[in-house]
Design a protein around this motif. Structure first.
Motif, short mmCIF file in Angstrom:
data_model
loop_
_atom_site.label_atom_id
_atom_site.label_comp_id
_atom_site.label_asym_id
_atom_site.label_seq_id
_atom_site.Cartn_x
_atom_site.Cartn_y
_atom_site.Cartn_z
N ALA A 171 0.80 -1.23 0.05
CA ALA A 171 0.22 -0.08 0.08
C ALA A 171 0.94 1.24 0.06
CB ALA A 171 -0.92 -0.03 1.29
N ALA A 172 1.93 1.29 0.85
CA ALA A 172 2.89 2.10 0.86
C ALA A 172 3.59 2.68 -0.46
CB ALA A 172 3.87 2.13 2.00
N ALA A 173 3.91 1.51 -1.21
CA ALA A 173 4.36 1.55 -2.52
C ALA A 173 3.56 2.34 -3.67
CB ALA A 173 4.91 0.15 -2.94
N THR A 174 2.40 1.83 -3.61
CA THR A 174 1.29 2.39 -4.43
C THR A 174 1.10 3.99 -4.26
OG1 THR A 174 0.18 0.18 -4.40
CG2 THR A 174 -0.96 2.00 -5.08
N ALA A 175 0.88 4.09 -2.91
CA ALA A 175 1.05 5.67 -2.56
C ALA A 175 2.01 6.43 -2.83
CB ALA A 175 0.53 5.89 -1.05
N ALA A 176 3.27 5.86 -2.83
CA ALA A 176 4.67 6.59 -3.16
C ALA A 176 4.65 6.77 -4.52
CB ALA A 176 5.60 5.75 -2.60
N ARG A 177 4.26 5.85 -5.23
CA ARG A 177 4.35 5.83 -6.83
C ARG A 177 3.25 7.05 -7.39
NH1 ARG A 177 3.07 1.68 -11.67
NH2 ARG A 177 0.84 1.67 -10.84
N ALA A 178 2.24 7.07 -6.73
CA ALA A 178 1.18 8.03 -7.15
C ALA A 178 1.69 9.59 -6.79
CB ALA A 178 -0.14 7.90 -6.34
N THR A 179 2.49 9.80 -5.62
CA THR A 179 3.11 10.87 -5.34
C THR A 179 4.08 11.20 -6.38
OG1 THR A 179 2.70 10.58 -3.04
CG2 THR A 179 4.18 12.17 -3.35
N MET A 180 4.86 10.32 -6.85
CA MET A 180 5.99 10.55 -7.54
C MET A 180 5.53 10.94 -9.17
SD MET A 180 9.13 8.25 -6.39
CE MET A 180 8.52 6.56 -6.71
N GLU A 181 4.39 10.24 -9.56
CA GLU A 181 3.85 10.49 -10.83
C GLU A 181 3.10 11.92 -10.73
OE1 GLU A 181 1.01 7.15 -11.54
OE2 GLU A 181 2.76 6.25 -12.29
N GLU A 182 2.58 12.38 -9.79
CA GLU A 182 2.12 13.69 -9.57
C GLU A 182 3.03 14.55 -9.66
OE1 GLU A 182 -0.85 16.30 -6.59
OE2 GLU A 182 -0.65 13.90 -6.20
N TYR A 183 4.28 14.67 -8.89
CA TYR A 183 5.16 15.43 -8.93
C TYR A 183 5.76 15.65 -10.05
CZ TYR A 183 9.86 17.69 -8.41
OH TYR A 183 10.97 18.30 -8.37
N PHE A 184 6.21 14.56 -10.78
CA PHE A 184 6.79 14.46 -12.35
C PHE A 184 5.77 15.24 -13.26
CE2 PHE A 184 10.30 12.39 -10.43
CZ PHE A 184 11.51 13.03 -10.93
N ALA A 185 4.59 14.95 -13.16
CA ALA A 185 3.50 15.52 -14.22
C ALA A 185 3.80 17.14 -13.93
CB ALA A 185 2.17 14.88 -13.83
N GLY A 186 3.91 17.49 -12.65
CA GLY A 186 3.85 19.02 -12.45
C GLY A 186 5.39 19.62 -13.16
N LEU A 187 6.28 18.92 -12.92
CA LEU A 187 7.65 19.08 -13.56
C LEU A 187 7.63 18.98 -14.94
CD1 LEU A 187 10.44 20.09 -12.20
CD2 LEU A 187 11.47 17.80 -12.28
N VAL A 188 7.18 18.23 -15.60
CA VAL A 188 7.05 18.07 -16.91
C VAL A 188 6.29 19.65 -17.57
CG1 VAL A 188 6.06 16.98 -18.87
CG2 VAL A 188 7.40 15.71 -17.23
N ALA A 189 5.13 19.87 -16.93
CA ALA A 189 4.44 21.03 -17.42
C ALA A 189 5.01 22.34 -17.28
CB ALA A 189 3.01 20.87 -16.49
#
Ligand code: HEM
Length: 410
Positions: A192-210
């Protein structure tokens, strides 16, 4: 250790995968497997390989791939949790989990940034950075994992990729949490922690890409975006997934090359003295530290066709584990393999894998390791372990220390 039945071999594998004893000493367990059952079909369904040549063979064999769909890859999870773990591996949007032709396309986009020549061009700035971090160690007792082993590689890959300095520290726990899915034993909580961490990283990198789209910079992320915008070679999802892979792989493993390597050197004062006396040994020494206690201990593949390894018939669909840490101690490949020998000249270990997935960052990791050990020895006349039994992280695939307290004196 001797093994007289398949059940005993399985018990050893469970110790390796899931017990503190297995973490503290995987190597005697690997040796027993390699000697008695070098190609073993374990009761939990995987084939386990421990000989160097067998491991190299399956990593280079085009009949082996990364499609694990439908396979149970961890012990003790419910069906639902197995599916959750599989979602990570079945996401083929980055090269690590892709087969050709996608693998070829995804990897080629990043390859130019990691050639030995490009990496050599970074040497001067990595030396300055190492010196700066070493300045901060001062004389006295320090947790090297935090002060150096994490900070150096995260800064190097962060600068290359364009992840702002203030954002980097949050990734240490996130990446650690997300790598739980690479393990053969993962608790529902860790999953569960891995799933949550992945979601946080995806959100962060989506923002950085933008942000980089709006304001391009001189960094690898901007280059990857240019490739994406230039055609349909890289989807948004692939772009984000590739950025996360490069960033995470760029520091998580190199951190443990520095930690495991320093621990091995400090536990062998004769080898440290040898390196101190002859600094031309720094290159073979880093290869030897990678061999002796590799940050990556296993690589998994699925057989896409029936094949034979070491006289065993391995049916199509089987999952095969190459135990890289065991292969690196194979007496059939390395003389007196349990001995640390910083002058060893017997060729590269298998620590960076092999075949088409051979580590993209190998030249970078090697360079960082060489500079760290060289500069530490330059700066400090005495370097000693404070605790010679440091705690290992609770994982087999990625082998590393939680902390490493060291005493430095100029
Ligand atoms: C000592 C440090 C390192 C070790 C021991 C290591 C080990 C490995 C291994 C064993 C693989 C192959 C996995 C497999 O076959 O399934 C791999 C792949 C990879 N590594 Fe590293 N690595 C290290 C550092 C780095 C660094 C600094 C980067 C920088 C970005 C990096 C990026 C990658 C990437 C992108 C892949 C996937 C390549 C592919 O699938 O084609 N690694 N690494």
């Amino acid at each position: 250790m001797t093994i007289t039945s398949p059940a005993e071999a399985d018990a050893l594998i469970v110790e390796l995968v899931a017990t503190p004893e297995g973490r503290a000493d995987p190597y005697s367990r690997y040796a027993a497997l390699r000697e008695h059952v070098p190609v073993h079909r374990s009761g939990i369904g995987f084939w386990v390989l421990t000989r160097y040549d067998d491991c190299q063979r399956i990593l280079r064999d085009p009949r082996m791939g990364k499609d694990f769909s439908g396979a149970a890859l961890a012990l003790g999870l419910s069906e639902e949790q197995q599916a959750e773990q599989a979602a990570f591996r079945d996401d083929h949007s980055n090269m690590l989990f892709a087969d050709p032709p996608d693998h070829t396309r995804l990897r080629s986009l990043a390859t130019r940034a990691f050639t030995p020549r490009t990496i050599e061009g970074l040497r001067g700035s990595v030396v300055s950075l190492v010196d700066e971090l070493i300045d901060g160690l001062a004389d006295g007792e320090v947790d090297v994992m935090d002060a150096l082993a994490f900070r150096l590689p995260v800064t190097v890959i962060g600068e290359m990729l364009g992840v702002p300095a203030e954002d980097r520290p949050q990734f240490r726990p996130l990446v650690r949490a997300s790598t739980a899915v690479l393990e053969l034993a993962v608790t529902p909580e860790a999953l569960a922690a891995a799933t949550a961490a992945r979601a946080t990283m995806e959100e962060y990198f989506a923002g950085l890409v933008a942000e980089r789209r709006a304001r391009p910079a001189d960094d690898l992320l901007t280059q990857l975006i240019a490739v994406e915008d230039g055609g349909d070679q890289l989807s948004e999802r692939e772009l984000i997934s590739t950025a996360i892979l490069l960033f995470a792989a760029g520091f998580e493993t190199t951190t443990h090359l520095i930690g495991n390597g320093l621990r091995a050197l400090l536990s062998h004062p004769d080898q440290l003295a040898r390196l101190r006396a002859d600094r031309s040994l720094v290159r073979p020494a880093v290869e030897e530290l990678l061999r002796y206690d590799s940050p990556v201990q296993l690589a998994a593949r699925t057989a896409y066709e029936d094949l034979t390894i070491g006289g065993h018939h391995i049916p199509s669909g089987s999952i095969v584990l190459a135990l890289l840490g065991a292969a690196n101690r194979d007496p059939g490949r390395f003389t007196d393999p349990d001995r640390l020998d910083v002058g060893r000249a017997e060729g590269a270990p298998i620590s960076f894998g092999g075949g088409i997935h051979f580590c993209l960052g190998a030249a970078l990791a090697r360079m960082e390791g060489q500079i760290v050990f060289d500069r530490l020895i330059d700066r400090f006349a005495t370097i000693e372990l404070v605790d010679d039994q440091p705690t290992h992280r609770d994982s087999l695939t990625l082998r590393g220390l939680v902390d490493l307290r060291v005493r430095f004196a100029a």
